[in-house]
Design a protein around this motif. Structure first.
Motif, PDB file in Angstrom:
ATOM      1  N   TYR A 182       0.813  -1.168  -0.131  1.00  0.00           N
ATOM      2  CA  TYR A 182      -0.068  -0.075  -0.009  1.00  0.00           C
ATOM      3  C   TYR A 182       1.035   1.321   0.142  1.00  0.00           C
ATOM      4  O   TYR A 182       1.769   1.351   0.806  1.00  0.00           O
ATOM      5  N   GLU A 183       0.540   1.831  -0.865  1.00  0.00           N
ATOM      6  CA  GLU A 183       1.306   3.299  -1.114  1.00  0.00           C
ATOM      7  C   GLU A 183       0.500   4.566  -1.192  1.00  0.00           C
ATOM      8  O   GLU A 183      -0.295   4.512  -2.105  1.00  0.00           O
ATOM      9  N   TYR A 184       0.733   5.733  -0.487  1.00  0.00           N
ATOM     10  CA  TYR A 184       0.073   6.785  -0.729  1.00  0.00           C
ATOM     11  C   TYR A 184       0.674   7.724  -1.779  1.00  0.00           C
ATOM     12  O   TYR A 184       2.176   7.783  -1.626  1.00  0.00           O
ATOM     13  N   GLU A 185       0.112   7.868  -2.745  1.00  0.00           N
ATOM     14  CA  GLU A 185       0.663   8.503  -4.128  1.00  0.00           C
ATOM     15  C   GLU A 185       0.520  10.318  -4.048  1.00  0.00           C
ATOM     16  O   GLU A 185       1.557  10.750  -4.602  1.00  0.00           O
ATOM     17  N   GLU A 215      -1.738   3.488  -4.199  1.00  0.00           N
ATOM     18  CA  GLU A 215      -1.517   2.454  -4.904  1.00  0.00           C
ATOM     19  C   GLU A 215      -1.554   1.266  -4.163  1.00  0.00           C
ATOM     20  O   GLU A 215      -1.002   1.078  -3.038  1.00  0.00           O
ATOM     21  N   LEU A 216      -2.097   0.337  -4.621  1.00  0.00           N
ATOM     22  CA  LEU A 216      -2.346  -1.078  -3.823  1.00  0.00           C
ATOM     23  C   LEU A 216      -1.932  -1.941  -4.665  1.00  0.00           C
ATOM     24  O   LEU A 216      -2.457  -2.147  -5.793  1.00  0.00           O
ATOM     25  N   LYS A 217      -1.238  -3.262  -4.088  1.00  0.00           N
ATOM     26  CA  LYS A 217      -0.814  -4.476  -4.803  1.00  0.00           C
ATOM     27  C   LYS A 217      -1.582  -5.360  -4.089  1.00  0.00           C
ATOM     28  O   LYS A 217      -1.617  -5.580  -2.902  1.00  0.00           O
ATOM     29  N   ILE A 218      -2.277  -6.136  -4.804  1.00  0.00           N
ATOM     30  CA  ILE A 218      -3.197  -7.256  -4.381  1.00  0.00           C
ATOM     31  C   ILE A 218      -2.798  -8.680  -5.164  1.00  0.00           C
ATOM     32  O   ILE A 218      -1.998  -8.655  -6.216  1.00  0.00           O
ATOM     33  N   ARG A 219      -2.900  -9.558  -4.280  1.00  0.00           N
ATOM     34  CA  ARG A 219      -2.711 -10.986  -4.952  1.00  0.00           C
ATOM     35  C   ARG A 219      -3.475 -12.097  -4.430  1.00  0.00           C
ATOM     36  O   ARG A 219      -4.164 -11.867  -3.542  1.00  0.00           O
ATOM     37  N   SER A 220      -3.703 -13.076  -5.230  1.00  0.00           N
ATOM     38  CA  SER A 220      -4.410 -14.381  -5.000  1.00  0.00           C
ATOM     39  C   SER A 220      -3.899 -15.480  -5.921  1.00  0.00           C
ATOM     40  O   SER A 220      -3.806 -15.249  -6.966  1.00  0.00           O
TER      41      SER A 220
END
Length: 113
Positions: free
Chosen positions: A62-65, A80-85
């Motif tokens: 998670y990053e505040y842009e 900006e959020l990075k997600i995975r599954s």
């Protein structure tokens, strides 16, 4: 000028900017605290939005842009959020637009990077 001040304040909050030691007025302390509360509030909204839209995915980064202020009463924070599954990783940008005077949420936009 307002945008530069906000960037500087957020940089100070995140520890990415240092300034010489100086006395901070009570008014400045209030502005810093308000910016931090906004950042946290809208960040939670961004994470919750992604969690609801992408069930089964976990947010792992998670990053505040930053913040844009198109008018005196409207601001837009971008995260900006990075997600995975199951080994699949996706990056999403979440823009949260809100009224700075009332604190009302106006719009959430999710864009795949």
């Amino acid at each position: 000028m307002r945008k530069i001040t906000m960037i500087l304040l957020l940089s100070m909050l995140l520890g990415t900017c240092t300034l010489p030691a100086m006395a901070i007025s009570e008014e400045s302390q209030d502005v810093i605290q308000e910016a931090q509360q906004d950042y946290e509030k809208w960040g939670r909204v961004a994470v919750r939005t992604i969690g609801e839209a992408y069930e089964g995915y976990d947010v792992y980064d998670y990053e505040y842009e930053g913040r844009e202020t198109p008018t005196d009463t409207i601001a837009e924070d971008t995260f900006e959020l990075k997600i995975r599954s199951d080994g699949q990783e996706i990056t999403k940008n979440v823009r949260v637009r809100f009224n700075t005077q009332t604190g009302d949420l106006l719009q959430i936009t999710v864009v795949e990077e």
